[in-house]
Scaffold this motif. Structure first.
Motif, mmCIF file in Angstrom:
data_model
loop_
_atom_site.group_PDB
_atom_site.id
_atom_site.type_symbol
_atom_site.label_atom_id
_atom_site.label_comp_id
_atom_site.label_asym_id
_atom_site.label_seq_id
_atom_site.Cartn_x
_atom_site.Cartn_y
_atom_site.Cartn_z
ATOM 1 N N ARG B 116 0.840 -1.203 0.000
ATOM 2 C CA ARG B 116 0.000 0.000 0.000
ATOM 3 C C ARG B 116 0.871 1.247 0.000
ATOM 4 N NH1 ARG B 116 -3.166 -3.238 3.363
ATOM 5 N NH2 ARG B 116 -2.203 -2.446 5.264
ATOM 6 N N ARG B 117 1.932 1.166 0.764
ATOM 7 C CA ARG B 117 2.814 2.322 0.868
ATOM 8 C C ARG B 117 3.462 2.657 -0.475
ATOM 9 N NH1 ARG B 117 4.816 4.191 5.678
ATOM 10 N NH2 ARG B 117 6.454 5.787 5.513
ATOM 11 N N VAL B 118 3.828 1.634 -1.201
ATOM 12 C CA VAL B 118 4.425 1.862 -2.513
ATOM 13 C C VAL B 118 3.410 2.556 -3.416
ATOM 14 C CG1 VAL B 118 5.210 0.730 -4.608
ATOM 15 C CG2 VAL B 118 6.059 -0.023 -2.417
ATOM 16 N N GLN B 119 2.192 2.068 -3.360
ATOM 17 C CA GLN B 119 1.140 2.672 -4.176
ATOM 18 C C GLN B 119 1.009 4.154 -3.860
ATOM 19 O OE1 GLN B 119 0.393 -0.594 -4.950
ATOM 20 N NE2 GLN B 119 0.167 0.228 -7.015
ATOM 21 N N LYS B 120 0.946 4.421 -2.587
ATOM 22 C CA LYS B 120 0.764 5.794 -2.138
ATOM 23 C C LYS B 120 1.941 6.660 -2.596
ATOM 24 C CE LYS B 120 0.103 8.103 2.252
ATOM 25 N NZ LYS B 120 0.852 7.797 3.448
ATOM 26 N N ARG B 121 3.120 6.113 -2.439
ATOM 27 C CA ARG B 121 4.304 6.876 -2.808
ATOM 28 C C ARG B 121 4.303 7.178 -4.299
ATOM 29 N NH1 ARG B 121 9.724 8.120 -3.438
ATOM 30 N NH2 ARG B 121 9.831 6.987 -5.386
ATOM 31 N N ALA B 125 4.455 10.893 -5.886
ATOM 32 C CA ALA B 125 5.518 11.277 -6.814
ATOM 33 C C ALA B 125 4.934 11.864 -8.096
ATOM 34 C CB ALA B 125 6.373 10.057 -7.145
ATOM 35 N N SER B 126 3.877 11.257 -8.575
ATOM 36 C CA SER B 126 3.289 11.773 -9.815
ATOM 37 C C SER B 126 2.543 13.080 -9.560
ATOM 38 C CB SER B 126 2.336 10.737 -10.421
ATOM 39 O OG SER B 126 1.258 10.511 -9.530
ATOM 40 N N ASP B 127 2.059 13.255 -8.354
ATOM 41 C CA ASP B 127 1.403 14.515 -8.007
ATOM 42 C C ASP B 127 2.391 15.677 -8.060
ATOM 43 O OD1 ASP B 127 -0.972 13.306 -7.753
ATOM 44 O OD2 ASP B 127 -1.071 13.354 -5.564
ATOM 45 N N VAL B 128 3.544 15.423 -7.577
ATOM 46 C CA VAL B 128 4.554 16.468 -7.548
ATOM 47 C C VAL B 128 4.931 16.879 -8.974
ATOM 48 C CG1 VAL B 128 6.942 16.983 -6.961
ATOM 49 C CG2 VAL B 128 5.498 15.753 -5.350
#
Lengths: 129, 129
Positions: B116-121, B125-128
């Motif tokens: 889940r954490r990878v997904q969130k990360r 990252a793409s948001d930035v």
DNA sequence: TTTTTTCGACTACCACGGTAGTTTTCGCCG
DNA sequence: CGGCGAAAACTACCGTGGTAGTCGAAAAAA
């Protein structure tokens, strides 16, 4: 009396011994020659110090000393990793992996592989039992 | 000239500075008093040595020296973890996690959480971007 | 047998983390 | 203004990783 905390050279020497099971000073020196241009005496001195700390055992064959590792790779890894986890992550291994993920050192594919590994390990553990 | 490799006390001191942003010798001493019964002078000496190595910065306020961390937590963690991975696992972070799994430090639930954490990360990252 | 090579043993340094005592400095209070 | 007390500065010491030179003994070569 703090812990001994093996250094780079000691680790490199152990690495050689873990691979060859037994080695003389010359053997170790030759193995490490490419990466580090160290004098033979340096290796010899280090091996003697490591013998004092019971990291390696020494056996005499004629006039030559033959060394072998007295600690095993897994134990050393466990100890050093455990040490780091204790020092940086309050003893929580998950926090270490979180760090790895946050740093981008692990991607989704890697996690999936880990998942499979956990499954496999669980199976092996129950097989042993 | 090998790397300095911060020790336990240095890490503990940095930990204090990371939490308080700024602290005097007395502050640090007081914070560490419970765990380690060290003399104030020990802390002072260590801080001075750390100042020499640019691990902390020193600012004068009247007669008192005020210290702040000059390295950030993440950078230190990255450096130390990276160091360990290089030393033990040939620079491969996955190998470190494998070790953790093989030692039973991570269970299936932990892995799922990591996923889940990878997904969130990835999302962040793409948001930035 | 004499000389040369090969090893290990001993010794010596340096850097640095960790620990603390001693000395100096300096502001503040009486 | 002078002394007190706290803080900083200086100094010292130990253990240990890392690095290497020297020396002596023993084996091999000549």
């Amino acid at each position: 009396m703090a812990r001994p905390r093996l250094g780079d050279l000691q680790l490199a020497i152990l690495e050689v011994l873990w691979e060859r099971a037994e080695a003389t000073v010359a053997d170790v020196h030759e193995s490490l020659l490419v990466d580090r241009g160290l004098a033979t005496t340096t290796i010899a001195t280090m091996l003697r110090k490591m013998e004092e700390r019971h990291l390696v055992a020494q056996r005499r064959d004629g006039r030559v000393l033959i060394y072998r590792a007295r600690v095993e790779r897994d134990a050393v890894h466990r100890s050093l990793v455990g040490d780091l986890v204790a020092r940086l992550f309050d003893g929580d291994p998950k926090a270490l992996v979180h760090h790895l993920i946050d740093e981008g050192d692990l991607d989704a594919a890697a996690i999936d592989e880990l998942r499979r590994r956990v499954q496999k390990r669980r199976k092996e553990a129950s097989d042993v039992r």
